[in-house]
Write a protein that holds these residues in place. Structure first.
Motif, PDB file in Angstrom:
ATOM      1  N   VAL A   1       0.772  -1.233  -0.122  1.00 26.35           N
ATOM      2  CA  VAL A   1       0.126  -0.006  -0.085  1.00 26.35           C
ATOM      3  C   VAL A   1       0.873   1.304  -0.007  1.00 26.35           C
ATOM      4  N   LEU A   2       1.815   1.243   0.943  1.00 25.93           N
ATOM      5  CA  LEU A   2       2.504   2.435   0.855  1.00 25.93           C
ATOM      6  C   LEU A   2       3.599   2.514  -0.260  1.00 25.93           C
ATOM      7  N   GLN A   3       4.065   1.614  -0.976  1.00 19.11           N
ATOM      8  CA  GLN A   3       4.611   1.669  -2.299  1.00 19.11           C
ATOM      9  C   GLN A   3       3.635   2.328  -3.527  1.00 19.11           C
ATOM     10  N   MET A   4       2.363   1.756  -3.486  1.00 27.28           N
ATOM     11  CA  MET A   4       1.504   2.234  -4.467  1.00 27.28           C
ATOM     12  C   MET A   4       1.263   3.814  -4.238  1.00 27.28           C
ATOM     13  N   VAL A   5       1.096   4.292  -2.984  1.00 30.86           N
ATOM     14  CA  VAL A   5       0.893   5.758  -2.597  1.00 30.86           C
ATOM     15  C   VAL A   5       2.107   6.299  -3.100  1.00 30.86           C
TER      16      VAL A   5
ATOM     17  N   LEU B   1       2.966   7.257   6.082  1.00 27.94           N
ATOM     18  CA  LEU B   1       2.891   6.477   7.306  1.00 27.94           C
ATOM     19  C   LEU B   1       1.421   5.787   7.274  1.00 27.94           C
ATOM     20  N   LEU B   2       1.231   4.538   7.446  1.00 29.58           N
ATOM     21  CA  LEU B   2      -0.159   4.054   7.697  1.00 29.58           C
ATOM     22  C   LEU B   2      -0.366   4.078   9.127  1.00 29.58           C
ATOM     23  N   GLY B   3      -1.791   4.162   9.194  1.00 28.26           N
ATOM     24  CA  GLY B   3      -1.964   4.285  10.834  1.00 28.26           C
ATOM     25  C   GLY B   3      -1.984   2.986  11.519  1.00 28.26           C
ATOM     26  N   ASP B   4      -2.074   2.951  12.835  1.00 28.90           N
ATOM     27  CA  ASP B   4      -1.678   1.649  13.695  1.00 28.90           C
ATOM     28  C   ASP B   4      -2.871   0.658  13.107  1.00 28.90           C
ATOM     29  N   LYS B   5      -4.016   1.075  13.089  1.00 25.19           N
ATOM     30  CA  LYS B   5      -5.184   0.311  12.875  1.00 25.19           C
ATOM     31  C   LYS B   5      -5.792   0.126  11.455  1.00 25.19           C
ATOM     32  N   ILE B   6      -5.493  -1.036  10.988  1.00 22.22           N
ATOM     33  CA  ILE B   6      -5.786  -1.346   9.529  1.00 22.22           C
ATOM     34  C   ILE B   6      -7.101  -2.291   9.726  1.00 22.22           C
ATOM     35  N   VAL B   7      -8.231  -2.161   9.153  1.00 23.45           N
ATOM     36  CA  VAL B   7      -9.463  -3.119   9.591  1.00 23.45           C
ATOM     37  C   VAL B   7      -9.895  -3.789   8.261  1.00 23.45           C
TER      38      VAL B   7
ATOM     39  N   THR C   1     -12.936  -4.558   6.272  1.00 29.94           N
ATOM     40  CA  THR C   1     -14.252  -4.324   6.127  1.00 29.94           C
ATOM     41  C   THR C   1     -15.176  -5.367   5.253  1.00 29.94           C
ATOM     42  N   SER C   2     -14.692  -6.006   4.509  1.00 26.71           N
ATOM     43  CA  SER C   2     -15.364  -7.303   3.974  1.00 26.71           C
ATOM     44  C   SER C   2     -14.393  -8.211   3.590  1.00 26.71           C
ATOM     45  N   VAL C   3     -15.090  -9.388   3.140  1.00 30.00           N
ATOM     46  CA  VAL C   3     -14.241 -10.838   2.682  1.00 30.00           C
ATOM     47  C   VAL C   3     -15.078 -11.412   1.630  1.00 30.00           C
ATOM     48  N   SER C   4     -14.552 -11.760   0.342  1.00 28.84           N
ATOM     49  CA  SER C   4     -15.213 -12.452  -0.444  1.00 28.84           C
ATOM     50  C   SER C   4     -15.649 -13.870  -0.087  1.00 28.84           C
ATOM     51  N   ALA C   5     -16.738 -14.354  -0.815  1.00 30.84           N
ATOM     52  CA  ALA C   5     -17.127 -15.530  -0.425  1.00 30.84           C
ATOM     53  C   ALA C   5     -16.062 -16.559  -0.411  1.00 30.84           C
ATOM     54  N   ASP C   6     -15.215 -16.706  -1.501  1.00 32.12           N
ATOM     55  CA  ASP C   6     -13.851 -17.521  -1.454  1.00 32.12           C
ATOM     56  C   ASP C   6     -12.736 -17.291  -0.650  1.00 32.12           C
ATOM     57  N   LYS C   7     -12.649 -16.075   0.053  1.00 34.15           N
ATOM     58  CA  LYS C   7     -12.033 -15.721   0.882  1.00 34.15           C
ATOM     59  C   LYS C   7     -10.606 -15.358   0.265  1.00 34.15           C
ATOM     60  N   ARG C   8     -10.523 -15.013  -0.837  1.00 38.17           N
ATOM     61  CA  ARG C   8      -9.334 -14.799  -1.660  1.00 38.17           C
ATOM     62  C   ARG C   8      -9.199 -13.143  -1.717  1.00 38.17           C
ATOM     63  N   THR C   9     -10.386 -12.444  -1.451  1.00 39.67           N
ATOM     64  CA  THR C   9     -10.185 -11.073  -1.656  1.00 39.67           C
ATOM     65  C   THR C   9     -11.016 -10.294  -0.438  1.00 39.67           C
ATOM     66  N   LEU C  10     -10.118  -9.462  -0.049  1.00 37.59           N
ATOM     67  CA  LEU C  10     -10.499  -8.401   1.226  1.00 37.59           C
ATOM     68  C   LEU C  10     -10.552  -7.007   0.873  1.00 37.59           C
ATOM     69  N   GLN C  11     -11.489  -6.431   1.357  1.00 32.74           N
ATOM     70  CA  GLN C  11     -11.515  -4.960   1.345  1.00 32.74           C
ATOM     71  C   GLN C  11     -11.052  -4.406   2.551  1.00 32.74           C
ATOM     72  N   CYS C  12     -10.069  -3.424   2.532  1.00 32.82           N
ATOM     73  CA  CYS C  12      -9.469  -3.134   3.862  1.00 32.82           C
ATOM     74  C   CYS C  12      -9.669  -1.279   3.904  1.00 32.82           C
ATOM     75  N   SER C  13      -9.382  -1.044   5.134  1.00 34.89           N
ATOM     76  CA  SER C  13      -9.611   0.457   5.321  1.00 34.89           C
ATOM     77  C   SER C  13      -8.632   0.862   6.645  1.00 34.89           C
ATOM     78  N   GLY C  14      -8.257   2.045   6.542  1.00 39.32           N
ATOM     79  CA  GLY C  14      -7.304   2.564   7.677  1.00 39.32           C
ATOM     80  C   GLY C  14      -7.005   4.175   7.355  1.00 39.32           C
ATOM     81  N   ALA C  15      -5.973   4.635   7.834  1.00 38.54           N
ATOM     82  CA  ALA C  15      -5.492   5.718   7.921  1.00 38.54           C
ATOM     83  C   ALA C  15      -4.068   6.014   7.353  1.00 38.54           C
ATOM     84  N   ILE C  16      -3.986   6.932   6.512  1.00 37.32           N
ATOM     85  CA  ILE C  16      -2.512   7.113   5.954  1.00 37.32           C
ATOM     86  C   ILE C  16      -2.337   8.747   6.133  1.00 37.32           C
ATOM     87  N   SER C  17      -1.066   8.986   6.447  1.00 38.67           N
ATOM     88  CA  SER C  17      -0.510  10.470   6.500  1.00 38.67           C
ATOM     89  C   SER C  17       0.644  10.385   5.589  1.00 38.67           C
TER      90      SER C  17
END
Length: 129
Positions: A38-42, A72-78, A80-96
């Motif tokens: 994530v940091l590299q992409m940003v 810097l990514l925040g301490d808490k990355i959550v 938010t959703s998981v695909s039925a096959d558990k191969r894809t995650l949606q995630c959310s957090g804070a970045i500075s």
């Protein structure tokens, strides 16, 4: 010749190793590998509005040391959703993004996917202002 206790202990040890070994491939929004991606992409997005905002608001005199954004990514990355096959995650957090004497923070959303061969890819949702 090993007795039954030795065989039982060896069997349990092997089972534990197999179980522990399988944990490392688990898909996770907050793994070190995901955070780095994530940091590299940003950082690679030179049109990043978060860094542009921090640079615009900075009152520090521009120099080679303080014009490049530090992320810097925040301490808490959550997750938010998981695909039925558990191969894809949606995630959310804070970045500075820090540029000079200014730090700007924003919510960041991203997706983590695991391909059938076990490789992980990350895609970041563009920032909305």
């Amino acid at each position: 010749m090993p007795n039954s206790c030795d065989r039982l202990l060896a069997s349990w040890s092997l089972l534990c190793l197999l179980l522990l070994g399988g944990c490392s491939d688990k898909l996770d929004c907050d793994s070190i590998e995901t955070r780095k991606a994530v940091l590299q992409m940003v950082a690679d997005d030179h049109r990043n509005p978060l860094a542009k905002y921090a640079a615009k608001e900075s009152t520090a005199k521009p120099s080679s040391e303080n014009t490049k954004p530090l992320y810097l990514l925040g301490d808490k990355i959550v997750t938010t959703s998981v695909s039925a096959d558990k191969r894809t995650l949606q995630c959310s957090g804070a970045i500075s993004a820090a540029v000079g004497d200014t730090k700007a923070s924003k919510k960041i959303d991203f997706t983590v996917q695991q391909t059938s061969d076990g490789k992980i890819s990350v895609s970041v949702v563009p920032f909305q202002f």
